[in-house]
Design an enzyme around this catalytic site. Structure first.
Site, PDB file in Angstrom:
ATOM      1  N   HIS A  30       4.413   2.468  13.186  1.00  0.00           N
ATOM      2  CA  HIS A  30       3.248   3.349  13.319  1.00  0.00           C
ATOM      3  C   HIS A  30       3.911   4.608  14.290  1.00  0.00           C
ATOM      4  CE1 HIS A  30      -0.604   1.602  11.382  1.00  0.00           C
ATOM      5  NE2 HIS A  30       0.375   1.338  10.636  1.00  0.00           N
ATOM      6  N   GLU A  75      -5.147   1.120   2.871  1.00  0.00           N
ATOM      7  CA  GLU A  75      -4.975   0.086   3.573  1.00  0.00           C
ATOM      8  C   GLU A  75      -5.176   0.404   5.072  1.00  0.00           C
ATOM      9  OE1 GLU A  75      -2.618  -2.839   6.058  1.00  0.00           O
ATOM     10  OE2 GLU A  75      -2.445  -0.504   5.792  1.00  0.00           O
ATOM     11  N   GLU A  76      -4.824   1.793   5.327  1.00  0.00           N
ATOM     12  CA  GLU A  76      -4.592   2.130   6.703  1.00  0.00           C
ATOM     13  C   GLU A  76      -6.068   2.275   7.400  1.00  0.00           C
ATOM     14  OE1 GLU A  76      -2.158   1.900   8.536  1.00  0.00           O
ATOM     15  OE2 GLU A  76      -0.349   2.133   7.316  1.00  0.00           O
ATOM     16  N   ASP A  79       3.584  -6.434   3.274  1.00  0.00           N
ATOM     17  CA  ASP A  79       3.805  -5.270   4.321  1.00  0.00           C
ATOM     18  C   ASP A  79       4.772  -5.574   5.520  1.00  0.00           C
ATOM     19  OD1 ASP A  79       2.808  -3.189   5.646  1.00  0.00           O
ATOM     20  OD2 ASP A  79       0.614  -3.476   5.216  1.00  0.00           O
ATOM     21  N   ASP A 129       6.246   1.911   6.404  1.00  0.00           N
ATOM     22  CA  ASP A 129       4.943   1.139   6.344  1.00  0.00           C
ATOM     23  C   ASP A 129       4.076   1.936   5.271  1.00  0.00           C
ATOM     24  OD1 ASP A 129       2.471  -0.078   6.391  1.00  0.00           O
ATOM     25  OD2 ASP A 129       2.120   0.647   8.457  1.00  0.00           O
ATOM     26  N   HIS A 160       0.851  -1.373  -0.072  1.00  0.00           N
ATOM     27  CA  HIS A 160      -0.080  -0.034   0.009  1.00  0.00           C
ATOM     28  C   HIS A 160       0.798   1.558  -0.170  1.00  0.00           C
ATOM     29  CE1 HIS A 160       0.391   0.665   4.492  1.00  0.00           C
ATOM     30  NE2 HIS A 160       0.415  -0.534   4.495  1.00  0.00           N
TER      31      HIS A 160
HETATM   32 ZN   LIG Z   1       1.165  -1.637   6.117  1.00  0.00          ZN
END
Ligand SMILES: [Zn+2]
Length: 349
Positions: A326, A225-226, A246, A191, A74
């Site tokens: 994150h 995606e998130e 991922d 990410d 993503h």
């Molecule tokens: Zn991800």
């Protein structure tokens, strides 16, 4: 032991740094999707299209199409949106994606106005000054009410901020702060931009070695995606397998690290497909790819999004180890190379 094509690490890292520096919070990921599309267009044997939702879908025909495959990663990232313009001219935000406010406290940001203007600022606690607020700087809970954007513009009230062109709903992107040292790549939003770089490096390496995929492959670069539904749609109807690429989650109790690729066998969505997982392990063993097997406690993937949407395919999840996911993330080139090798081993066999 079988040999895999040599990877152009400089290409991988240059593409990655450019993509990291392209802001793409979920819902506003178009520029990053465009950048990946341009990189795919460098390879004349690939054909690309966009879904109506805005994802990039790129096809490489390969030798056979009796069991077509997919690879998804993503391009969208965590971010925020302007929720309110406050009476003091600062901005209250609403989060896009799952993260804690303390992970972006003090970070620089860009506000994208709907009229096309970009304004700079920073994410701060509402009681930020230690000289004014004393122990409250420690004690105040980091939540939507206590965090705000201080704009680098002369405004002390809501009207002045509106005059700058800012409105409720404007997207906010956090500075990635990309830095490379001793093989480590430190940045926000590795990410999942790191995995898109791995996919492109795999395509380039295979093409340079004159290799083709064993089966038709659909590269799905998703843009939601998130928030949980990125790759829910956009695959061909005859898809048989989907490998999600991922990041792997590193921390206490985890096997994943920044120097291996990881096969995730279970996350918040339950177990992945055992048969396809076995195939991925066998490939990693055969090609001596450095890998770990892990379980991610608080994690969902685009492969699961496709499953939940009704996708009847085998799904696996591989990716590079990313520390402080994150948050202010970091990985190492070894992890990216291992992931790229694993992608090639999968495509070739
Ligand atoms: Zn991800």
């Amino acid at each position: 032991m079988s040999e895999l094509p040599a990877i152009d690490a400089d290409y991988l890292l240059k593409f990655l740094v450019d993509l990291l520096n392209t802001p793409s919070p979920t819902g506003f990921a178009g520029k990053a999707i465009d950048a990946v599309d341009r990189a795919m267009q460098e390879f004349s044997f690939l054909s690309s299209t966009r879904t109506r939702k805005g994802a990039l879908v790129t096809t490489w025909e390969g030798k056979n199409s009796d069991a077509p495959r997919g690879l998804t990663a993503h391009a969208d990232t965590l971010g925020a949106m302007v929720k309110e313009i406050k009476p003091n001219g600062r901005l209250k935000l609403t989060r896009i994606g799952g993260y804690a406010w303390n992970t972006v406290e003090g970070e620089g940001c860009t506000v994208f106005s709907t009229r096309g203007k970009e304004l700079r600022g920073s994410i701060l606690l509402t009681k930020a000054s230690g000289h004014v607020h004393g122990s409250k700087v420690n004690e105040l809970k980091r939540d939507d009410d206590n965090m705000e954007v201080r704009l680098d513009a002369r405004t002390v009230d809501a009207d002045q901020t509106r005059d700058l062109g800012i409105q409720v709903g404007d997207f906010v992107a956090f500075d990635p702060r990309v830095e490379m040292t001793n093989g480590f790549i430190r940045s926000r939003h590795l990410d999942d931009k790191a995995c898109i770089a791995c996919i492109l490096a795999a395509i380039k390496a295979m093409h340079a070695a004159g290799k083709e995929p064993a089966q038709r492959i659909t590269f799905h670069i998703s843009n939601y995606e998130e928030v949980g539904h990125g790759a829910a749609s956009g695959f061909p109807n005859d898809l048989a397998e989907l490998v999600t690429v991922d990041m792997a989650a590193i921390g206490d109790g985890q096997t994943s690290d920044e120097f291996h690729a990881t096969l995730c066998v279970k996350d918040s969505g339950g177990p992945y497909h055992h048969g396809l997982n076995q195939k991925m392990r066998q490939l990693a063993d055969e090609y001596k790819i450095p890998y770990k097997v892990d379980i991610y406690p608080y994690y969902g993937s685009d492969g699961e999004a496709f499953w939940r949407a009704g996708g009847d395919v085998a799904v696996s999840l591989i990716g590079p180890g990313v520390d402080a996911s994150h948050n202010y993330e970091r990985t190492h080139i070894d992890s990216l190379l291992a992931t790229t090798q694993w992608i090639m081993a999968y495509l070739l066999n």
